[in-house]
Design an enzyme around this catalytic site. Structure first.
Site, PDB file in Angstrom:
ATOM      1  N   ASP A  45      -1.594  -6.890   7.624  1.00  0.00           N
ATOM      2  CA  ASP A  45      -3.035  -6.710   7.423  1.00  0.00           C
ATOM      3  C   ASP A  45      -3.468  -7.366   6.116  1.00  0.00           C
ATOM      4  OD1 ASP A  45      -1.641  -4.822   5.895  1.00  0.00           O
ATOM      5  OD2 ASP A  45      -3.275  -3.363   5.977  1.00  0.00           O
ATOM      6  N   GLY A  56       0.041  -4.647   0.608  1.00  0.00           N
ATOM      7  CA  GLY A  56      -1.184  -4.471  -0.166  1.00  0.00           C
ATOM      8  C   GLY A  56      -1.243  -5.333  -1.406  1.00  0.00           C
ATOM      9  N   GLY A  68       0.831  -1.192   0.000  1.00  0.00           N
ATOM     10  CA  GLY A  68       0.000   0.000   0.000  1.00  0.00           C
ATOM     11  C   GLY A  68       0.870   1.247   0.000  1.00  0.00           C
ATOM     12  N   GLU A  91       5.372  -5.497   7.506  1.00  0.00           N
ATOM     13  CA  GLU A  91       4.751  -4.450   8.320  1.00  0.00           C
ATOM     14  C   GLU A  91       5.458  -4.174   9.646  1.00  0.00           C
ATOM     15  OE1 GLU A  91       1.991  -5.564   5.227  1.00  0.00           O
ATOM     16  OE2 GLU A  91       3.151  -6.752   6.649  1.00  0.00           O
TER      17      GLU A  91
END
Length: 483
Positions: A180, A149, A98, A172
């Protein structure tokens, strides 16, 4: 206009209006959306989505999400769309993650920055859940860097193709965040405690090892992808074919293009290293994991000794808060279904936007590139000393009356419904051993090679599992549960 065409047009209008209003409600366009960051193409029954930010390694921003979501919704209702392919532009990356740089800038400079970041995550997770429950064959070309992402756009698909250029990671904890995009679902369901190891350390898998680990369902050379696309465009389905039937056809089509696995890249997470991963990362506290790694470092085995030393060094560089939150996520996420996963992760992500480690980590690693983030608390030792249990628990609390993320559909499941397109799992091998009908490892290997229709990699992977997890008993093979 002929009467029949006019009637059809009138019948379709309410459906199209509903679809359009739903898309706008969940993915409202913004003035800052870029015009060509995603490219869409239709060829016969094939619909292709190409992430088109090669200079940014196809990092996923809000503009891209707001284009992809409505298009997938449109295709899900179209009889003309048979197969969907998701890929990235350029040779370097499928999608490197992301656009967290933008989120950190919002958080630090905008009055409503954290709210904007939470909105971004909400739209991203809605898209990921739509992919996870999609009603058409969906194929992700994980060609190049596939992180964060980008994993969300691929890992929940029934077909995930790795190439010699694939590099997979959930990085992350490196930037003060948590894994996530549905990692709460897929990482705890990986073999043994491999998912916990990948989550806490941000370790990378490359090329065929993305396939061996079960992250990808197929391994192809990157030069075969264009020909595969052309072949997928030619596929035709009968009107009464259900999704399972269509997926079977697509799977057989992909298998036509496999070109063999590299002989010089063996299974990385295997043998003694894999045993050490399970020994060390099975524990339910970070402190116990660290102690287990320290014990592993003292063993005489030179392979695991070096691995343990490197892993300890890695863990001490990660955000202590992220490591602790991630471990709890790995333990309780295994109980969440796919819909609850995204709702709960949205709540956790929103809380991280208000915690200093995320902005600090993104700035140090990606913006200023000092690679020396100042975590809060600063170290694993300090975290343990201050007993931050309540802090960790707070990321998982759902306040009374708090609004849960509204997903695009009500579909959910507790196990991936089409997991059989990848390599066999340890659980499958264990169940075969439990039947007590196999007298030799060769018989078990032969069984799975036949069951997977000569799928490449099955022989090597099942052989590795058997060598690590079985011993010879008086009445045949016996499964070894613990050392």
């Amino acid at each position: 206009m002929p009467l029949r065409a006019k009637l059809l047009s009138q019948q379709q209008q309410p459906q199209l209006r509903t679809m359009a209003s739903s898309s706008v409600a969940h993915f409202p366009p913004a003035p800052t959306d870029e015009p060509e960051d995603v490219l869409f193409q239709s060829l016969y029954g094939l619909r292709t989505i190409e992430l088109n930010r090669p200079k940014k390694l196809n990092a996923l921003n809000g503009s891209m999400i707001r284009k992809i979501g409505p298009r997938l919704l449109e295709w899900s209702k179209s009889d003309m769309a048979n197969v969907v392919v998701m890929k990235g532009a350029g040779p370097r990356a499928f999608c490197a993650g992301g656009d967290v740089e933008q989120l950190a800038k919002w958080n630090k400079t905008s009055m409503n920055g954290t709210r904007r970041s939470a909105t971004y995550f909400g739209q991203e997770y809605k898209l990921d859940h739509l992919i996870a429950t999609y009603n058409k064959p969906y194929i992700a070309f994980m060609d190049g860097i596939t992180m964060g992402g980008g994993v969300g756009l691929s890992i929940h698909a029934p077909f995930r193709i790795a190439t010699e250029r694939t590099m997979f990671a959930m990085p992350e904890t490196t930037i003060g965040f948590f894994p996530d995009v549905g990692a709460s679902f897929f990482l705890p369901r990986m073999e043994g405690f491999v998912g916990t190891y990948l989550a806490l350390t941000s370790a990378r898998l490359q090329g065929p090892n993305v396939f061996y680990a079960g992250v990808a369902t197929h391994y192809l050379h990157s030069t075969s992808l264009n020909a595969l696309e052309s072949r997928l465009a030619e596929l035709k389905f009968r009107d009464h074919d259900d999704l399972k039937t269509r997926l079977g056809v697509v799977n057989a089509t992909i298998e036509e293009f496999v070109t063999g696995l590299p002989y010089d890249q063996p299974i990385a997470l295997a043998g003694e290293v894999r045993k050490a991963i399970d020994r060390c990362f099975r524990h339910d506290s970070v402190g116990e994991i660290v102690k287990a790694l320290e014990r592993e470092r003292e063993r005489e085995n030179p392979v695991t000794k070096g691995w343990a030393e490197e892993t300890l060094e890695t863990l001490h560089k990660r955000s202590p808060t992220s490591v602790h939150v991630t471990l709890k996520q790995m333990r309780i996420g295994a109980q969440w279904d796919i819909a609850e996963t995204f709702r709960r992760e949205h709540s956790i992500a929103t809380k991280f936007m208000d915690y200093p480690d995320f902005n600090e980590g993104v700035s140090a690693v990606l913006i200023e590139k000092t690679h020396e983030p100042k975590w809060e608390p600063a170290s694993l030792e300090e975290f343990a000393k201050e007993d931050r249990t309540e802090l960790v628990d707070s990321f998982f609390l759902e306040g009374e009356g708090s609004k849960k993320l509204e997903l695009l559909n009500g579909e959910t499941y507790s196990e991936y419904p089409f997991a059989n397109y990848g390599v066999p799992t340890e659980k499958e091998v264990e169940e075969k051993i439990a039947e007590g009908k196999a007298e030799s490892r060769g018989e078990v290997v032969e069984y799975f090679v036949r069951a997977r229709r000569q799928k490449q990699g099955v022989k090597e992977l099942v052989s590795e599992i058997l060598s690590r997890k079985t011993r010879d008993g008086e009445e045949g093979l016996v499964w070894v549960y613990e050392e």
